[in-house]
Design a protein around this motif. Structure first.
Motif, PDB file in Angstrom:
ATOM      1  N   ASP A  33      -1.398 -22.602 -12.664  1.00  0.00           N
ATOM      2  CA  ASP A  33      -0.365 -21.600 -12.409  1.00  0.00           C
ATOM      3  C   ASP A  33       1.005 -22.244 -12.274  1.00  0.00           C
ATOM      4  N   SER A  76       4.764 -14.553  -7.351  1.00  0.00           N
ATOM      5  CA  SER A  76       3.732 -13.670  -6.804  1.00  0.00           C
ATOM      6  C   SER A  76       2.445 -13.770  -7.608  1.00  0.00           C
ATOM      7  N   ARG A  77       2.537 -14.042  -8.911  1.00  0.00           N
ATOM      8  CA  ARG A  77       1.320 -14.237  -9.716  1.00  0.00           C
ATOM      9  C   ARG A  77       0.558 -15.464  -9.232  1.00  0.00           C
ATOM     10  N   PHE A  79       0.522 -16.594  -6.171  1.00  0.00           N
ATOM     11  CA  PHE A  79      -0.085 -16.177  -4.911  1.00  0.00           C
ATOM     12  C   PHE A  79      -1.326 -15.316  -5.159  1.00  0.00           C
ATOM     13  N   PHE A  80      -1.223 -14.327  -6.041  1.00  0.00           N
ATOM     14  CA  PHE A  80      -2.362 -13.449  -6.310  1.00  0.00           C
ATOM     15  C   PHE A  80      -3.519 -14.197  -6.964  1.00  0.00           C
ATOM     16  N   ASN A  81      -3.226 -15.135  -7.835  1.00  0.00           N
ATOM     17  CA  ASN A  81      -4.292 -15.921  -8.446  1.00  0.00           C
ATOM     18  C   ASN A  81      -4.985 -16.808  -7.417  1.00  0.00           C
ATOM     19  N   ARG A  83      -5.262 -16.050  -4.210  1.00  0.00           N
ATOM     20  CA  ARG A  83      -6.072 -15.127  -3.407  1.00  0.00           C
ATOM     21  C   ARG A  83      -7.360 -14.749  -4.140  1.00  0.00           C
ATOM     22  N   GLU A  84      -7.257 -14.505  -5.436  1.00  0.00           N
ATOM     23  CA  GLU A  84      -8.433 -14.182  -6.247  1.00  0.00           C
ATOM     24  C   GLU A  84      -9.398 -15.361  -6.278  1.00  0.00           C
ATOM     25  N   GLU A  87     -11.208 -15.471  -3.019  1.00  0.00           N
ATOM     26  CA  GLU A  87     -12.235 -14.435  -2.971  1.00  0.00           C
ATOM     27  C   GLU A  87     -13.475 -14.869  -3.756  1.00  0.00           C
TER      28      GLU A  87
END
Length: 122
Positions: A33, A76-77, A79-81, A83-84, A87
């Motif tokens: 990323d 933000s991408r 950050f979201f990646n 978090r994914e 998970e």
């Protein structure tokens, strides 16, 4: 733009030289990323320079707003990646020695953290 190219080169070199065989999904996500983030930032800087040279002076200011918005979108991408990825590690059934992303607990001005408040409420 030269600074961004140097930063991209160092980040890519570090990924392929030092972390080539690392099995950490979190580190792989973070490095890929970061590499993609810097690629798009360099491309955006090149477009910004082209607009500054060719477009009328009045349109140069609009590129500042677009650049800030795209920086925010790209960050933000990441950050979201992450978090994914977290998970998948915790709920995907793969028990590994990967890096975990724990929730952040910030101290308030009174010196009591959120977790301490929750513990005292119980």
């Amino acid at each position: 733009m030269v600074y961004e190219i140097i930063l991209q080169s160092m980040n890519t070199w570090r990924k392929f030289r030092t972390y080539r065989n690392v099995q950490s999904e979190t580190l792989n996500t973070l490095y890929w990323d970061g590499i993609m983030y810097m690629f798009w930032v360099i491309l955006l800087s090149a477009v910004n320079m082209a607009v500054m040279v060719t477009a009328p002076l009045a349109s140069v200011g609009s590129m500042d707003t677009a650049q800030v918005a795209i920086h925010g979108l790209l960050a933000s991408r990441i950050f979201f990646n992450l978090r994914e990825c977290d998970e998948r590690i915790h709920h995907g059934g793969t028990e590994s020695s990967d890096i975990t992303l724990v929730p952040l607990h910030c101290r308030s001005h009174g010196g009591t953290s959120q977790s301490q408040v929750e513990d005292s409420a119980l």
